[in-house]
Motif scaffolding. Structure first.
Motif, mmCIF file in Angstrom:
data_model
loop_
_atom_site.group_PDB
_atom_site.id
_atom_site.type_symbol
_atom_site.label_atom_id
_atom_site.label_comp_id
_atom_site.label_asym_id
_atom_site.label_seq_id
_atom_site.Cartn_x
_atom_site.Cartn_y
_atom_site.Cartn_z
ATOM 1 N N THR A 63 12.580 20.163 -4.118
ATOM 2 C CA THR A 63 12.271 21.551 -4.466
ATOM 3 C C THR A 63 10.871 21.696 -5.047
ATOM 4 O OG1 THR A 63 14.612 22.040 -4.868
ATOM 5 C CG2 THR A 63 12.996 23.536 -5.834
ATOM 6 N N GLU A 64 10.514 20.872 -6.023
ATOM 7 C CA GLU A 64 9.207 20.984 -6.660
ATOM 8 C C GLU A 64 8.100 20.427 -5.771
ATOM 9 O OE1 GLU A 64 9.226 19.246 -10.520
ATOM 10 O OE2 GLU A 64 11.000 20.346 -11.201
ATOM 11 N N GLN A 65 8.350 19.296 -5.145
ATOM 12 C CA GLN A 65 7.323 18.633 -4.338
ATOM 13 C C GLN A 65 7.103 19.309 -2.999
ATOM 14 O OE1 GLN A 65 8.546 14.131 -5.867
ATOM 15 N NE2 GLN A 65 9.335 14.923 -3.957
ATOM 16 N N GLY A 66 8.157 19.957 -2.483
ATOM 17 C CA GLY A 66 8.093 20.493 -1.124
ATOM 18 C C GLY A 66 8.447 19.457 -0.084
ATOM 19 N N TYR A 67 8.829 18.283 -0.533
ATOM 20 C CA TYR A 67 9.236 17.193 0.361
ATOM 21 C C TYR A 67 10.014 16.192 -0.458
ATOM 22 C CZ TYR A 67 5.560 14.412 -1.859
ATOM 23 O OH TYR A 67 4.788 13.740 -2.771
ATOM 24 N N THR A 68 10.760 15.347 0.217
ATOM 25 C CA THR A 68 11.336 14.195 -0.454
ATOM 26 C C THR A 68 11.065 12.972 0.399
ATOM 27 O OG1 THR A 68 13.286 13.320 -1.601
ATOM 28 C CG2 THR A 68 13.664 14.295 0.568
ATOM 29 N N LEU A 69 11.356 11.822 -0.146
ATOM 30 C CA LEU A 69 10.992 10.565 0.489
ATOM 31 C C LEU A 69 12.227 9.728 0.761
ATOM 32 C CD1 LEU A 69 8.888 8.356 1.297
ATOM 33 C CD2 LEU A 69 8.853 7.700 -1.129
ATOM 34 N N LEU A 70 12.354 9.284 1.992
ATOM 35 C CA LEU A 70 13.339 8.276 2.354
ATOM 36 C C LEU A 70 12.571 7.040 2.795
ATOM 37 C CD1 LEU A 70 15.831 10.403 4.511
ATOM 38 C CD2 LEU A 70 16.001 9.866 2.080
ATOM 39 N N TRP A 71 13.134 5.885 2.522
ATOM 40 C CA TRP A 71 12.492 4.652 2.966
ATOM 41 C C TRP A 71 13.257 4.088 4.148
ATOM 42 C CZ3 TRP A 71 7.809 3.263 1.475
ATOM 43 C CH2 TRP A 71 7.322 3.733 0.249
ATOM 44 N N GLY A 72 12.508 3.756 5.194
ATOM 45 C CA GLY A 72 13.098 3.107 6.349
ATOM 46 C C GLY A 72 13.057 1.601 6.197
ATOM 47 N N ILE A 73 13.448 0.899 7.220
ATOM 48 C CA ILE A 73 13.437 -0.553 7.199
ATOM 49 C C ILE A 73 12.001 -1.052 7.024
ATOM 50 C CG2 ILE A 73 13.281 -0.725 9.710
ATOM 51 C CD1 ILE A 73 14.987 -3.242 9.558
ATOM 52 N N ARG A 96 0.835 -1.205 0.000
ATOM 53 C CA ARG A 96 0.000 0.000 0.000
ATOM 54 C C ARG A 96 0.872 1.258 0.000
ATOM 55 N NH1 ARG A 96 -2.338 3.620 3.822
ATOM 56 N NH2 ARG A 96 -4.339 4.450 3.058
ATOM 57 N N ASN A 97 1.909 1.256 0.810
ATOM 58 C CA ASN A 97 2.799 2.422 0.866
ATOM 59 C C ASN A 97 3.461 2.689 -0.487
ATOM 60 O OD1 ASN A 97 2.185 2.657 3.560
ATOM 61 N ND2 ASN A 97 4.114 1.796 4.307
ATOM 62 N N LYS A 98 3.934 1.618 -1.109
ATOM 63 C CA LYS A 98 4.589 1.775 -2.414
ATOM 64 C C LYS A 98 3.608 2.324 -3.450
ATOM 65 C CE LYS A 98 8.634 -0.155 -1.380
ATOM 66 N NZ LYS A 98 9.927 0.532 -1.484
ATOM 67 N N LYS A 99 2.360 1.863 -3.374
ATOM 68 C CA LYS A 99 1.356 2.310 -4.328
ATOM 69 C C LYS A 99 1.032 3.788 -4.129
ATOM 70 C CE LYS A 99 -3.309 1.272 -5.996
ATOM 71 N NZ LYS A 99 -4.501 0.375 -5.843
ATOM 72 N N LEU A 100 0.819 4.195 -2.870
ATOM 73 C CA LEU A 100 0.469 5.582 -2.596
ATOM 74 C C LEU A 100 1.608 6.546 -2.914
ATOM 75 C CD1 LEU A 100 -1.496 5.247 0.782
ATOM 76 C CD2 LEU A 100 -2.425 5.957 -1.429
ATOM 77 N N LEU A 101 2.827 6.066 -2.777
ATOM 78 C CA LEU A 101 3.982 6.949 -2.961
ATOM 79 C C LEU A 101 4.720 6.690 -4.276
ATOM 80 C CD1 LEU A 101 5.234 6.830 0.727
ATOM 81 C CD2 LEU A 101 4.159 8.768 -0.413
ATOM 82 N N ALA A 102 4.088 5.939 -5.156
ATOM 83 C CA ALA A 102 4.708 5.662 -6.461
ATOM 84 C C ALA A 102 4.909 6.968 -7.226
ATOM 85 C CB ALA A 102 3.828 4.714 -7.268
ATOM 86 N N GLY A 103 6.082 7.104 -7.814
ATOM 87 C CA GLY A 103 6.375 8.290 -8.617
ATOM 88 C C GLY A 103 6.974 9.449 -7.855
ATOM 89 N N VAL A 104 7.056 9.343 -6.517
ATOM 90 C CA VAL A 104 7.679 10.410 -5.736
ATOM 91 C C VAL A 104 9.184 10.423 -6.007
ATOM 92 C CG1 VAL A 104 8.203 11.268 -3.423
ATOM 93 C CG2 VAL A 104 5.952 10.321 -3.912
ATOM 94 N N LYS A 105 9.724 11.590 -6.286
ATOM 95 C CA LYS A 105 11.164 11.705 -6.523
ATOM 96 C C LYS A 105 11.905 11.474 -5.217
ATOM 97 C CE LYS A 105 10.523 15.100 -10.224
ATOM 98 N NZ LYS A 105 10.785 16.502 -10.644
ATOM 99 N N CYS A 106 12.856 10.553 -5.244
ATOM 100 C CA CYS A 106 13.593 10.219 -4.023
ATOM 101 C C CYS A 106 14.916 9.559 -4.386
ATOM 102 C CB CYS A 106 12.773 9.297 -3.131
ATOM 103 S SG CYS A 106 12.438 7.661 -3.820
ATOM 104 N N PRO A 107 15.871 9.539 -3.464
ATOM 105 C CA PRO A 107 17.157 8.880 -3.729
ATOM 106 C C PRO A 107 17.011 7.366 -3.716
ATOM 107 C CG PRO A 107 17.081 9.705 -1.477
ATOM 108 C CD PRO A 107 15.844 10.213 -2.148
#
Length: 515
Positions: free
Chosen positions: A83-93, A40-51
């Motif tokens: 910059t564009e999103q106003g946030y970035t995404l890191l994935w934890g364990i 579910r998390n991967k689906k909701l956050l698919a396409g978010v720019k992240c490292p």
């Protein structure tokens, strides 16, 4: 006898099978629910720019191991992806999303909520809880609201006024110590000396605990324990195996963490016990000393007459003893660092300070508002090097990010460090020290929640006025007496834990001023 044993074995075997079956079902349930949550998390956050990240270990597997490089890496990825999103995404364990706030708009959105401090699997406050218990920094919900309400009177300006005298005296002790360095030409380590000064201040202001901290030793055992405790938290956060308490408390660093917690508790208990004895012995016919934080802790009552428990009091003493000295020491030290790099700004501060002091030896309460340029330098110093770099919340419902919803259970980082270094917010010169950013005109044009060194909203720092006043007095005393310059042979490298410090110290030289 043997026949009785043989008769028992079948019953034991059935019981063992039932327990084993229950355990297997529990493990399967956890695996399936974790998989469904990750999907579910991967689906909701698919396409978010992240490292880049590892499917199991997450983003931190690819972070630099060097603490200084890690701080810069955070800035780089936020400017690249946030910059564009106003946030970035890191994935934890195990696919836990960590939303790193990179814009004033989203900082406002999360600060205005009542979302709790993060205490889940990757919640840093879960790791802090053994040390600080359910003190204001860690607690949530009704527990936090009650304690905040009971403790707010401790920071009324009428309570804060007498502390100015304590600030002056503690700063004078530090000045005396540095005067010896000026005469000998020997360098000194800034953080350690300032930390002793701020520890003495919080002990005297909050707990009326009169102890000559600054002259007893250069390495106070409590300060050393706090350094180890906060550094241990970083070690634990970066090693997924240490999230499991059973493994953590059997590791070498986990055992040391426990010893340091026990020592911090013993210091808190000693402070509380001394005050109880003092309150019993105080002569009511004599003029009462100023009311302090511990007085309010010991006497605060709800409407129904119920006060704080002994454990509540110890948790708050531990919290304010830590937060009340380590964060201000960081703030003062990094401001000195910046001023030592920029003699022109240091000179402007000194001229203003000389003018405010006049013929006086000490600053008075009424003088603090006159230190306008120094205040600009303090604010810019805390922007460039925020004492508390990261705060985190854990979402109890899906959180609106603007372009999508962050799933329930996400860690939302109020990443003060990265927000203070976003190019689209502060400009391409965000790593430069420029006090004029906080001139009246420029400050008036700032976005709300662009600058939040003490957090913001209902869970802002309860002691921020105390901290600002303390920094003004200590810095004024130091800059009135000395000119500071960095040791050119020593590289200052950042180290980010609960508080922003340095890896191997911050060494400076001082030259005595004639005033």
């Amino acid at each position: 006898m043997l026949s009785g044993l043989f008769n028992f074995l079948p019953r034991f075997s059935v019981l063992f099978q039932s327990v084993a079956l229950g355990f297997i079902i529990l493990v399967l349930y956890y695996i399936i629910s974790t998989y469904l949550r990750m999907r579910r998390n991967k689906k909701l956050l698919a396409g978010v720019k992240c490292p880049e990240y590892h499917w199991f270990f997450g983003s931190f597997k690819f972070f630099p191991t060097d603490p200084h490089d890690r701080t810069q890496h955070l800035v780089d990825i936020c400017n690249k992806y946030g910059t564009e999103q106003g946030y970035t995404l890191l994935w934890g364990i195990l696919g836990i999303p960590i939303i790193v706030i990179c814009s004033p708009r989203l900082m406002a959105n999360i600060c205005k909520t009542n979302e709790p401090k993060a205490k889940g699997l990757m919640g840093a406050y879960r790791f802090l809880q053994q040390w600080l218990g359910e003190g204001l920094l860690v607690s949530n919900g009704n527990k936090w609201a009650r304690n905040r309400r009971l403790l707010t009177p401790a920071f009324h300006f009428e309570i804060l006024k007498p502390y100015t005298n304590v600030f002056n005296k503690a700063a004078d002790t530090l000045v005396d110590k540095l005067r010896e360095k000026a005469e000998s030409g020997e360098r000194f380590e800034t953080f350690q000396n300032v930390c002793l000064c701020t520890l003495e201040i919080i002990l005297k202001c909050a707990f009326s605990y009169d102890k000559d901290v600054q002259n007893t030793s250069d390495t106070n055992p409590y300060i050393k324990a706090v350094y180890r405790l906060t550094d241990s938290l970083v070690v634990r956060f970066l090693n997924p195996l240490y999230y499991i308490d059973f493994i953590w408390y059997r590791s070498k660093v986990g055992k040391q963490f426990q010893r340091d917690v026990d020592f911090a508790d013993s210091v808190a208990e000693e402070i509380i016990e001394r005050r109880r004895e003092t309150l019993l012995k105080e002569d009511t016919s004599k003029e009462k000393r100023y009311v302090d934080f511990l007085d309010i802790l010991l006497t605060a009552k709800d409407e129904d007459g119920k006060g704080l428990s002994r454990l509540d009091i110890r948790n708050e003493v531990n919290t304010f003893l830590f937060e009340g000295h380590d964060t201000t020491a960081s703030g003062i030290s990094w401001v000195l660092y910046s001023l030592a790099q920029h003699p022109e700004y240091q000179k402007k501060c000194q001229d203003e300070i000389d003018n405010v002091f006049g013929d006086k030896d000490d600053l008075e309460w009424s003088d603090l508002s006159k230190l306008e340029y120094l205040t600009m330098c303090i604010k810019e110093g805390m922007r460039l090097h925020p004492p508390v770099p990261i705060i985190s919340r854990e979402t109890t419902k899906d959180f609106d990010l603007g372009d999508r919803m962050a799933p329930v259970g996400s860690i939302v980082q109020l990443n003060i460090w990265t927000l203070c270094h976003m190019e689209n917010v502060w400009g391409s010169d965000h790593m430069e020290f420029k006090p004029e950013r906080f001139s009246k005109d420029n400050a008036a044009n700032m976005e709300a929640f662009q600058y939040v060194p003490f957090s913001a909203g209902s869970r802002n720092c309860i002691g921020q006025n105390f901290a600002m006043n303390e920094e003004k007095v200590v810095l004024s005393k130091l800059l009135r007496n000395f000119t500071f310059r960095l040791d050119p042979d020593h590289e200052v490298r950042r180290s980010m834990s609960a508080v922003l410090r340095t890896q191997t110290g911050m060494y400076m030289f001082v030259e005595k001023r004639n005033v």
